[in-house]
Design a protein around this motif. Structure first.
Motif, PDB file in Angstrom:
ATOM      1  N   GLY A 102       0.806  -1.206   0.000  1.00  0.00           N
ATOM      2  CA  GLY A 102       0.000   0.000   0.000  1.00  0.00           C
ATOM      3  C   GLY A 102       0.837   1.253   0.000  1.00  0.00           C
ATOM      4  N   PRO A 103       0.212   2.408   0.136  1.00  0.00           N
ATOM      5  CA  PRO A 103      -1.248   2.559   0.185  1.00  0.00           C
ATOM      6  C   PRO A 103      -1.889   2.382  -1.190  1.00  0.00           C
ATOM      7  CG  PRO A 103      -0.161   4.702   0.335  1.00  0.00           C
ATOM      8  CD  PRO A 103       0.925   3.683   0.359  1.00  0.00           C
ATOM      9  N   LYS A 104      -3.208   2.189  -1.188  1.00  0.00           N
ATOM     10  CA  LYS A 104      -3.995   2.027  -2.416  1.00  0.00           C
ATOM     11  C   LYS A 104      -5.023   3.150  -2.503  1.00  0.00           C
ATOM     12  CE  LYS A 104      -2.165  -2.063  -3.343  1.00  0.00           C
ATOM     13  NZ  LYS A 104      -1.186  -2.209  -4.430  1.00  0.00           N
ATOM     14  N   GLU A 105      -5.384   3.479  -3.717  1.00  0.00           N
ATOM     15  CA  GLU A 105      -6.443   4.480  -3.905  1.00  0.00           C
ATOM     16  C   GLU A 105      -7.828   3.844  -3.729  1.00  0.00           C
ATOM     17  OE1 GLU A 105      -8.220   7.233  -7.527  1.00  0.00           O
ATOM     18  OE2 GLU A 105      -6.239   6.319  -7.764  1.00  0.00           O
ATOM     19  N   VAL A 106      -7.958   2.601  -4.208  1.00  0.00           N
ATOM     20  CA  VAL A 106      -9.262   1.919  -4.210  1.00  0.00           C
ATOM     21  C   VAL A 106      -9.102   0.490  -3.718  1.00  0.00           C
ATOM     22  CG1 VAL A 106     -11.249   1.237  -5.629  1.00  0.00           C
ATOM     23  CG2 VAL A 106      -9.915   3.262  -6.265  1.00  0.00           C
ATOM     24  N   VAL A 107      -9.948   0.074  -2.788  1.00  0.00           N
ATOM     25  CA  VAL A 107     -10.026  -1.338  -2.402  1.00  0.00           C
ATOM     26  C   VAL A 107     -11.392  -1.865  -2.823  1.00  0.00           C
ATOM     27  CG1 VAL A 107     -10.062  -2.983  -0.484  1.00  0.00           C
ATOM     28  CG2 VAL A 107      -8.396  -1.121  -0.476  1.00  0.00           C
ATOM     29  N   PHE A 108     -11.376  -2.871  -3.696  1.00  0.00           N
ATOM     30  CA  PHE A 108     -12.600  -3.571  -4.090  1.00  0.00           C
ATOM     31  C   PHE A 108     -12.851  -4.697  -3.094  1.00  0.00           C
ATOM     32  CE2 PHE A 108     -11.478  -2.308  -8.611  1.00  0.00           C
ATOM     33  CZ  PHE A 108     -12.564  -1.471  -8.786  1.00  0.00           C
ATOM     34  N   ILE A 109     -14.107  -4.844  -2.678  1.00  0.00           N
ATOM     35  CA  ILE A 109     -14.473  -5.910  -1.741  1.00  0.00           C
ATOM     36  C   ILE A 109     -15.520  -6.819  -2.389  1.00  0.00           C
ATOM     37  CG2 ILE A 109     -15.481  -6.435   0.525  1.00  0.00           C
ATOM     38  CD1 ILE A 109     -12.859  -4.986   0.778  1.00  0.00           C
ATOM     39  N   GLY A 110     -15.186  -8.104  -2.524  1.00  0.00           N
ATOM     40  CA  GLY A 110     -16.172  -9.096  -2.953  1.00  0.00           C
ATOM     41  C   GLY A 110     -16.868  -9.685  -1.734  1.00  0.00           C
ATOM     42  N   MET A 111     -17.855 -10.531  -1.964  1.00  0.00           N
ATOM     43  CA  MET A 111     -18.608 -11.120  -0.853  1.00  0.00           C
ATOM     44  C   MET A 111     -17.843 -12.291  -0.236  1.00  0.00           C
ATOM     45  SD  MET A 111     -22.562 -12.446  -0.714  1.00  0.00           S
ATOM     46  CE  MET A 111     -22.449 -13.526  -2.128  1.00  0.00           C
ATOM     47  N   ASN A 112     -17.721 -13.377  -0.961  1.00  0.00           N
ATOM     48  CA  ASN A 112     -16.959 -14.548  -0.498  1.00  0.00           C
ATOM     49  C   ASN A 112     -16.534 -15.358  -1.719  1.00  0.00           C
ATOM     50  OD1 ASN A 112     -19.626 -15.683  -0.974  1.00  0.00           O
ATOM     51  ND2 ASN A 112     -19.066 -17.417   0.311  1.00  0.00           N
ATOM     52  N   PRO A 113     -15.640 -16.326  -1.542  1.00  0.00           N
ATOM     53  CA  PRO A 113     -15.077 -17.010  -2.699  1.00  0.00           C
ATOM     54  C   PRO A 113     -16.112 -17.798  -3.505  1.00  0.00           C
ATOM     55  CG  PRO A 113     -13.735 -17.392  -0.753  1.00  0.00           C
ATOM     56  CD  PRO A 113     -14.998 -16.735  -0.288  1.00  0.00           C
ATOM     57  N   GLY A 114     -15.868 -17.864  -4.810  1.00  0.00           N
ATOM     58  CA  GLY A 114     -16.656 -18.744  -5.674  1.00  0.00           C
ATOM     59  C   GLY A 114     -16.023 -20.126  -5.694  1.00  0.00           C
ATOM     60  N   PRO A 115     -16.825 -21.170  -5.964  1.00  0.00           N
ATOM     61  CA  PRO A 115     -16.320 -22.547  -5.905  1.00  0.00           C
ATOM     62  C   PRO A 115     -15.240 -22.859  -6.940  1.00  0.00           C
ATOM     63  CG  PRO A 115     -18.567 -22.482  -6.782  1.00  0.00           C
ATOM     64  CD  PRO A 115     -18.264 -21.108  -6.273  1.00  0.00           C
ATOM     65  N   PHE A 116     -15.206 -22.098  -8.044  1.00  0.00           N
ATOM     66  CA  PHE A 116     -14.195 -22.350  -9.075  1.00  0.00           C
ATOM     67  C   PHE A 116     -13.182 -21.206  -9.177  1.00  0.00           C
ATOM     68  CE2 PHE A 116     -18.251 -24.292 -10.360  1.00  0.00           C
ATOM     69  CZ  PHE A 116     -17.895 -25.607 -10.147  1.00  0.00           C
ATOM     70  N   GLY A 117     -13.262 -20.290  -8.204  1.00  0.00           N
ATOM     71  CA  GLY A 117     -12.356 -19.145  -8.187  1.00  0.00           C
ATOM     72  C   GLY A 117     -11.403 -19.230  -7.021  1.00  0.00           C
ATOM     73  N   MET A 118     -11.621 -18.338  -6.033  1.00  0.00           N
ATOM     74  CA  MET A 118     -10.727 -18.311  -4.876  1.00  0.00           C
ATOM     75  C   MET A 118     -10.708 -19.658  -4.138  1.00  0.00           C
ATOM     76  SD  MET A 118     -10.561 -15.579  -1.720  1.00  0.00           S
ATOM     77  CE  MET A 118      -9.216 -15.687  -0.517  1.00  0.00           C
ATOM     78  N   ALA A 119     -11.817 -20.389  -4.186  1.00  0.00           N
ATOM     79  CA  ALA A 119     -11.858 -21.707  -3.530  1.00  0.00           C
ATOM     80  C   ALA A 119     -10.821 -22.656  -4.126  1.00  0.00           C
ATOM     81  CB  ALA A 119     -13.249 -22.322  -3.648  1.00  0.00           C
ATOM     82  N   GLN A 120     -10.453 -22.421  -5.382  1.00  0.00           N
ATOM     83  CA  GLN A 120      -9.452 -23.268  -6.031  1.00  0.00           C
ATOM     84  C   GLN A 120      -8.038 -22.719  -5.895  1.00  0.00           C
ATOM     85  OE1 GLN A 120     -10.155 -26.234  -7.353  1.00  0.00           O
ATOM     86  NE2 GLN A 120     -12.381 -26.046  -7.182  1.00  0.00           N
ATOM     87  N   CYS A 121      -7.907 -21.393  -6.000  1.00  0.00           N
ATOM     88  CA  CYS A 121      -6.549 -20.848  -6.163  1.00  0.00           C
ATOM     89  C   CYS A 121      -6.155 -19.787  -5.138  1.00  0.00           C
ATOM     90  CB  CYS A 121      -6.373 -20.297  -7.577  1.00  0.00           C
ATOM     91  SG  CYS A 121      -7.357 -18.821  -7.894  1.00  0.00           S
ATOM     92  N   GLY A 122      -7.027 -19.489  -4.166  1.00  0.00           N
ATOM     93  CA  GLY A 122      -6.620 -18.623  -3.072  1.00  0.00           C
ATOM     94  C   GLY A 122      -6.563 -17.134  -3.361  1.00  0.00           C
TER      95      GLY A 122
END
Length: 237
Positions: A49-69
């Motif tokens: 950081g610092p960052k200008e913008v932080v994007f926030i998602g809800m929670n991982p998808g089964p084929f997205g973050m659930a697979q690759c972190g």
């Protein structure tokens, strides 16, 4: 900063470890545990950081973050554009219909493909994108029913939801205080609502962009223009 994001992650993992979830939820994955290596590389490389913008998602998808972190982590973009490709372990209890295959997962997470394709088309290099932006998830847990169906965090019963939200609120607040953004932008309305609740008192602007989910008829007609319009209205693009 590296150690700070790592500490926030350690504390969030510890806070969530003792929580239990009853049926219809049969399996809960936490990629911050079994895919921690990829998450750490992502934070090390792109979380300075610092960052200008932080994007926030809800929670991982089964084929997205659930697979690759990696949040919204569509495999091809994480491997080829972000250049992250590390070994991923298995969750302690794996759902037979939702195996964790790590970077060998053949499925593409549509939301992640749309988000990272937009970032690549708009900024060309990850370095240019992450100079201004960071992408995180509010909740790191994936909830699955016996059928394999995803269950969103807000559909959990109150007694399960509240302690989990309290832990996620703390982590989000600490992440935002660390990265000092001017904007915290929810990807979808749930994440925007959480951002307002958790960091709305800080000297920053909260807002939202449309969710790139294939469940959204609008997003299916072309998500990138919707994203650009939303960010222009916030004064970001």
């Amino acid at each position: 900063l590296r150690t700070m994001l790592s500490t926030i992650t350690d504390d969030l993992v510890a806070d969530l470890a003792d929580l239990s979830f009853a049926p219809p939820v049969t399996h809960v994955y936490n990629p911050l545990v079994y895919a921690r290596g990829a998450w750490d590389v992502y934070c090390d490389r792109y979380g300075q950081g610092p960052k200008e913008v932080v994007f926030i998602g809800m929670n991982p998808g089964p084929f997205g973050m659930a697979q690759c972190g990696v949040p919204f982590g569509e495999i091809a973009h994480v491997r080829d554009w972000l250049e992250i490709d590390v070994a991923v372990d298995k969750p302690p209890q794996e759902h037979p219909k939702r195996p964790v295959l790590g970077f060998d997962c053949p499925r593409s997470e549509v939301s992640g493909r749309r988000l990272w394709s937009w970032a690549k088309e708009t900024f060309d290099t990850p370095e240019a994108f992450f100079q201004r932006f960071f992408v995180a998830n509010y909740c790191p847990l994936v909830f699955m029913e016996e059928s394999g169906r995803n269950r969103v965090p807000e559909k959990l019963p109150k007694a399960e939801r509240l302690p989990m939200f309290a832990a996620c609120d703390r982590a989000l607040r600490r992440t935002v205080e660390l990265l000092e953004p001017k904007y915290v932008v929810g990807v979808g309305q749930f994440a925007e609502k959480k951002a307002k609740e958790v960091v709305g008192d800080l000297d920053l602007t909260t807002g939202s962009v449309p969710h790139p989910s294939p469940a959204s008829p609008l997003a299916n007609k072309g998500w990138a223009p919707l994203m650009n319009k939303a960010l222009s209205e916030l004064g970001i693009l």
